[in-house]
Design an enzyme around this catalytic site. Structure first.
Site, PDB file in Angstrom:
ATOM      1  N   VAL A  64     -15.018  -2.918  -2.269  1.00 41.75           N
ATOM      2  CA  VAL A  64     -13.609  -3.629  -3.133  1.00 41.75           C
ATOM      3  C   VAL A  64     -13.139  -4.828  -3.579  1.00 41.75           C
ATOM      4  O   VAL A  64     -12.554  -4.785  -4.306  1.00 41.75           O
ATOM      5  CB  VAL A  64     -12.602  -2.260  -3.410  1.00 41.75           C
ATOM      6  CG1 VAL A  64     -13.663  -0.174  -3.766  1.00 41.75           C
ATOM      7  CG2 VAL A  64     -12.109  -2.324  -2.149  1.00 41.75           C
ATOM      8  N   ASN A  90     -10.149   5.407  -4.127  1.00 45.00           N
ATOM      9  CA  ASN A  90      -9.356   6.161  -2.512  1.00 45.00           C
ATOM     10  C   ASN A  90      -9.930   4.757  -1.642  1.00 45.00           C
ATOM     11  O   ASN A  90      -8.637   5.124  -0.660  1.00 45.00           O
ATOM     12  CB  ASN A  90     -10.077   7.242  -2.873  1.00 45.00           C
ATOM     13  CG  ASN A  90     -10.199   7.923  -0.617  1.00 45.00           C
ATOM     14  OD1 ASN A  90      -9.674   8.918  -0.738  1.00 45.00           O
ATOM     15  ND2 ASN A  90     -11.708   7.509  -0.299  1.00 45.00           N
ATOM     16  N   SER A 144       0.374   6.862  -0.848  1.00 47.07           N
ATOM     17  CA  SER A 144       0.792   7.664   0.459  1.00 47.07           C
ATOM     18  C   SER A 144       2.109   8.016   1.102  1.00 47.07           C
ATOM     19  O   SER A 144       2.733   7.637  -0.074  1.00 47.07           O
ATOM     20  CB  SER A 144       0.747   6.274   1.579  1.00 47.07           C
ATOM     21  OG  SER A 144       0.447   6.820   2.963  1.00 47.07           O
ATOM     22  N   TYR A 159       0.684  -1.713   5.378  1.00 42.08           N
ATOM     23  CA  TYR A 159       0.416  -0.757   4.864  1.00 42.08           C
ATOM     24  C   TYR A 159       1.233  -0.354   3.917  1.00 42.08           C
ATOM     25  O   TYR A 159       1.097   0.153   2.265  1.00 42.08           O
ATOM     26  CB  TYR A 159      -0.292   0.064   5.807  1.00 42.08           C
ATOM     27  CG  TYR A 159      -0.834   1.538   5.334  1.00 42.08           C
ATOM     28  CD1 TYR A 159      -2.282   1.119   5.197  1.00 42.08           C
ATOM     29  CD2 TYR A 159      -0.264   2.385   5.079  1.00 42.08           C
ATOM     30  CE1 TYR A 159      -2.618   2.719   4.895  1.00 42.08           C
ATOM     31  CE2 TYR A 159      -0.623   3.468   5.000  1.00 42.08           C
ATOM     32  CZ  TYR A 159      -1.795   4.011   4.231  1.00 42.08           C
ATOM     33  OH  TYR A 159      -2.413   4.699   4.304  1.00 42.08           O
ATOM     34  N   ALA A 161       3.512  -2.091   2.238  1.00 40.23           N
ATOM     35  CA  ALA A 161       3.526  -2.969   0.476  1.00 40.23           C
ATOM     36  C   ALA A 161       2.152  -2.585  -0.097  1.00 40.23           C
ATOM     37  O   ALA A 161       2.622  -2.190  -1.343  1.00 40.23           O
ATOM     38  CB  ALA A 161       4.129  -4.176   0.894  1.00 40.23           C
ATOM     39  N   SER A 162       1.338  -2.452   0.346  1.00 39.23           N
ATOM     40  CA  SER A 162      -0.013  -1.855  -0.208  1.00 39.23           C
ATOM     41  C   SER A 162       0.342  -0.961  -0.949  1.00 39.23           C
ATOM     42  O   SER A 162      -0.404  -0.490  -2.411  1.00 39.23           O
ATOM     43  CB  SER A 162      -1.505  -1.845   0.785  1.00 39.23           C
ATOM     44  OG  SER A 162      -1.356  -0.491   1.423  1.00 39.23           O
ATOM     45  N   LYS A 163       0.839   0.349  -0.596  1.00 37.87           N
ATOM     46  CA  LYS A 163       0.928   1.686  -0.857  1.00 37.87           C
ATOM     47  C   LYS A 163       1.990   2.073  -1.777  1.00 37.87           C
ATOM     48  O   LYS A 163       2.029   2.362  -3.316  1.00 37.87           O
ATOM     49  CB  LYS A 163       0.892   2.812   0.268  1.00 37.87           C
ATOM     50  CG  LYS A 163      -0.175   2.906   1.079  1.00 37.87           C
ATOM     51  CD  LYS A 163      -1.231   3.553  -0.133  1.00 37.87           C
ATOM     52  CE  LYS A 163      -2.650   3.374   1.035  1.00 37.87           C
ATOM     53  NZ  LYS A 163      -4.279   4.202  -0.160  1.00 37.87           N
ATOM     54  N   ILE A 192      -3.229  13.392   7.189  1.00 38.34           N
ATOM     55  CA  ILE A 192      -4.176  13.718   6.817  1.00 38.34           C
ATOM     56  C   ILE A 192      -4.944  13.942   8.045  1.00 38.34           C
ATOM     57  O   ILE A 192      -5.729  12.156   8.202  1.00 38.34           O
ATOM     58  CB  ILE A 192      -5.143  13.931   5.643  1.00 38.34           C
ATOM     59  CG1 ILE A 192      -4.152  13.729   4.131  1.00 38.34           C
ATOM     60  CG2 ILE A 192      -6.135  14.610   5.243  1.00 38.34           C
ATOM     61  CD1 ILE A 192      -3.675  15.023   4.626  1.00 38.34           C
TER      62      ILE A 192
END
Ligand code: NAI
Length: 255
Positions: A64, A90, A144, A159, A161-163, A192
């Site tokens: 991606v 995803n 998330s 992570y 910041a990305s979410k 999960i």
């Protein structure tokens, strides 16, 4: 009645964990599913599993982060399979390092995580948008708990910041495309159990315990727990839902 009859659904990162479960769930609901993953073998195996149980599935290799590949594959899928009406962004990676590690590692985490988790979502969405708009389709982005911040189970700034970015992108796109009948929502999974966190669970069992101790439902989630909400957001069941994030976290954020 199947909820996704006559839909073509693309799922990124569909070779493993949550994406794999969503692809199988969509196929059970009648969608023709297209599984994309940088791990071509895993996506092919997952697609075969779906076909072996009577579903309609194809798979393609896609990283991606490679914008031009995303555009080319969007066109290839439209030609070979048909107009995509559901996109699930995803694919993602997780890192739990803070900002205070060695410079090189901190910078690498930032670049990798943002490239895959955030720019990857943009790349794939941009590539498939002409089809999604033509189909008055639906986009489901995987956010998330870290689309918000929780001090008791810290994650890396990259992570988080990305979410946060995924949630912002979801809302902005929902606002822009709502009048065209395109709906854009996110899912916020809690803890999960998937290959993504297998190493963390093995090396840092305290973290898993902390998550579960603060989860009203009292257990970790399974990939299958994400499937129902993902079907809901892709189907007409959610016809008046857009720009939202559905937390699938056992209640973690509620307490
Ligand atoms: P996973 O590691 O089991 O699966 C992720 C899949 O994405 C793998 O098949 C991997 O090959 C693929 N992928 C990685 N980089 C890629 C790239 N550049 N291009 C295409 N595919 C790529 O992980 P899991 O747990 O299923 O995670 C899926 C999503 O759910 C991720 O966005 C993750 O951040 C998110 N999530 C997971 C949580 C969890 O506790 N497992 C919690 C919250 C969010």
């Amino acid at each position: 009645m199947a909820f996704l009859e006559n839909h073509i659904a693309v799922v990124t990162g569909a070779g493993s964990g949550i994406g794999r479960a969503i692809a199988a769930g969509y196929a059970r609901e009648g969608a023709r599913v297209v599984l994309l993953d940088v791990n071509e073998g895993a996506a092919a195996e997952a697609a075969k599993e779906i076909r072996d149980t009577g579903g309609k599935a194809d798979s393609f290799a896609l990283d991606v982060t490679r914008r031009e590949d995303c555009v080319a594959l969007g066109k290839e899928i439209a030609g070979k399979i048909g107009q995509v009406s559901i996109l699930v962004n995803n694919a993602g990676i997780a890192r739990r390092n803070g900002m205070l590690g060695a410079d090189e590692a901190v910078i690498k985490d930032w670049e990798d995580v943002i490239a895959i988790n955030l720019t990857g979502v943009f790349n794939v969405t941009h590539a498939f948008l002409p089809q999604i708009r033509a189909a008055k389709g639906r986009i489901v982005n995987i956010g998330s708990i870290q689309s918000f911040v929780h001090v008791r189970t810290p994650s890396s700034p990259a992570y988080t910041a990305s979410k946060h970015g995924v949630l912002g992108f979801t809302k902005a796109l929902a606002a822009e495309l709502g009048k065209e009948g395109v709906r854009v929502n996110a899912i916020g999974p809690g803890f999960i159990e998937t290959p993504l966190n297998a190493q963390t669970r093995a090396t840092n069992p305290e973290l898993a315990k902390t998550f579960i101790a603060h989860t009203p439902l009292g257990r970790a989630g399974k990939a299958e727990d994400i499937v129902g909400p993902a079907i809901f957001l892709a189907s007409d069941l959610s016809a008046y839902v857009t720009g939202s994030i559905v937390m699938v976290d056992g209640g973690y954020r509620a307490v």
